[in-house]
Enzyme design. Structure first.
Site, PDB file in Angstrom:
ATOM      1  N   CYS A 136       0.832  -1.208   0.000  1.00  0.00           N
ATOM      2  CA  CYS A 136       0.000   0.000   0.000  1.00  0.00           C
ATOM      3  C   CYS A 136       0.866   1.257   0.000  1.00  0.00           C
ATOM      4  CB  CYS A 136      -0.975  -0.056   1.173  1.00  0.00           C
ATOM      5  SG  CYS A 136      -1.825   1.494   1.475  1.00  0.00           S
ATOM      6  N   GLU A 208      -3.422  -4.229  -5.524  1.00  0.00           N
ATOM      7  CA  GLU A 208      -3.241  -2.800  -5.822  1.00  0.00           C
ATOM      8  C   GLU A 208      -3.568  -2.536  -7.290  1.00  0.00           C
ATOM      9  OE1 GLU A 208      -2.647   0.013  -4.214  1.00  0.00           O
ATOM     10  OE2 GLU A 208      -2.629  -0.957  -2.259  1.00  0.00           O
TER      11      GLU A 208
HETATM   12  C1  LIG Z   1      -5.869   0.919  -2.343  1.00  0.00           C
HETATM   13  C2  LIG Z   1      -4.871   1.875  -1.760  1.00  0.00           C
HETATM   14  N1  LIG Z   1      -3.587   1.508  -1.715  1.00  0.00           N
HETATM   15  C3  LIG Z   1      -2.664   2.340  -1.192  1.00  0.00           C
HETATM   16  C4  LIG Z   1      -3.016   3.569  -0.697  1.00  0.00           C
HETATM   17  C5  LIG Z   1      -1.974   4.500  -0.144  1.00  0.00           C
HETATM   18  O1  LIG Z   1      -2.213   4.749   1.163  1.00  0.00           O
HETATM   19  C6  LIG Z   1      -4.384   3.910  -0.743  1.00  0.00           C
HETATM   20  N2  LIG Z   1      -4.821   5.103  -0.262  1.00  0.00           N
HETATM   21  N3  LIG Z   1      -5.278   3.050  -1.285  1.00  0.00           N
END
Ligand SMILES: Cc1ncc(CO)c(N)n1
Length: 223
Positions: A136, A208
């Site tokens: 993330c 992701e």
């Molecule tokens: C899905 C997703 N991945 C990473 C981030 C980064 O914090 C986020 N805001 N949302």
């Protein structure tokens, strides 16, 4: 080679696919629709709520004060700071944050990703939990750096705030804090646990990519 460097290397094709994803290209080119942006923020707001919950589970698995402090700070970072990039997308989308923060059904992909993190957290060690979370901050930090370099956004760029938020050295520091903890925990883990750590990490990298697709394609439930 450090465990986290090995993971990054194994995931390189996924990172490259993320950098070329049409939603990420759309951030660079300022060419996303209001609907795509609003769909992303609605889902991501709830995704980050689960992220805070998982930090809570990380605290419950921590014995070191420095770790408890770090996770506590990260919950504050999400609550106090990570609303800025959301506000940037919301403003361009023509929606208010109040509207986008309303409870909405999680899409299949957002549900899949958040359940994956919660499963790793509930069933695994602190190392397994952190490996499910690490993509993330790391994918967003690398996206931020690349887009800043590529676009050099000025005031006229609609997503300047978003790009500069994730390209900020603060996000790089967070990634290094994650990496040093994961490397320490991996060094103490056996082969089976390290394999689960790798699996959680690679799964989150794929999630992701899918999260961006979910937003770009306005994914919902077919029935
Ligand atoms: C899905 C997703 N991945 C990473 C981030 C980064 O914090 C986020 N805001 N949302």
């Amino acid at each position: 080679m450090k465990f986290t460097d090995e993971l990054r290397q194994k995931a390189d094709p996924i990172y490259e696919a993320i950098f070329g994803h049409p939603f990420v290209r759309g951030i660079a080119g300022g060419s996303l629709s209001g609907e795509q942006l609003a769909h992303y923020v609605r889902q991501d707001f709830q995704y980050l709520t689960v992220f805070c919950q998982v930090y809570g589970l990380a605290i419950s698995k921590s014995t070191r004060r420095e770790d408890i402090e770090f996770f506590n700070e990260q919950i504050r970072f999400i609550l106090d700071s990570e609303n800025h990039p959301h506000r940037n997308f919301a403003a361009v989308s023509g929606h208010s944050m109040k509207e986008l923060e309303q409870a909405a059904t999680l899409t299949p992909t957002a549900r899949n990703y958040t359940r994956h993190m919660l499963y790793a957290a509930h069933s695994g060690t602190l190392g397994e939990l952190l490996c499910a979370l690490y993509p993330c901050p790391l994918t967003y930090w690398e996206i931020g750096l690349r887009l800043k370099e590529e676009v050099r956004p000025d005031d006229s760029h609609p997503f300047r705030e978003w790009i500069e938020f994730y390209a900020d050295p603060v996000v790089g520091d967070i990634c290094r804090e994650f990496a040093s903890r994961i490397d320490r925990l991996a060094a103490d883990a056996g082969a089976a646990e390290r394999a689960r750590m790798e699996d959680h990490y690679l799964t989150s990298c794929r999630m992701e990519y899918m999260f961006w697709s979910m937003a770009y394609d306005l994914e919902g439930w077919p029935v």
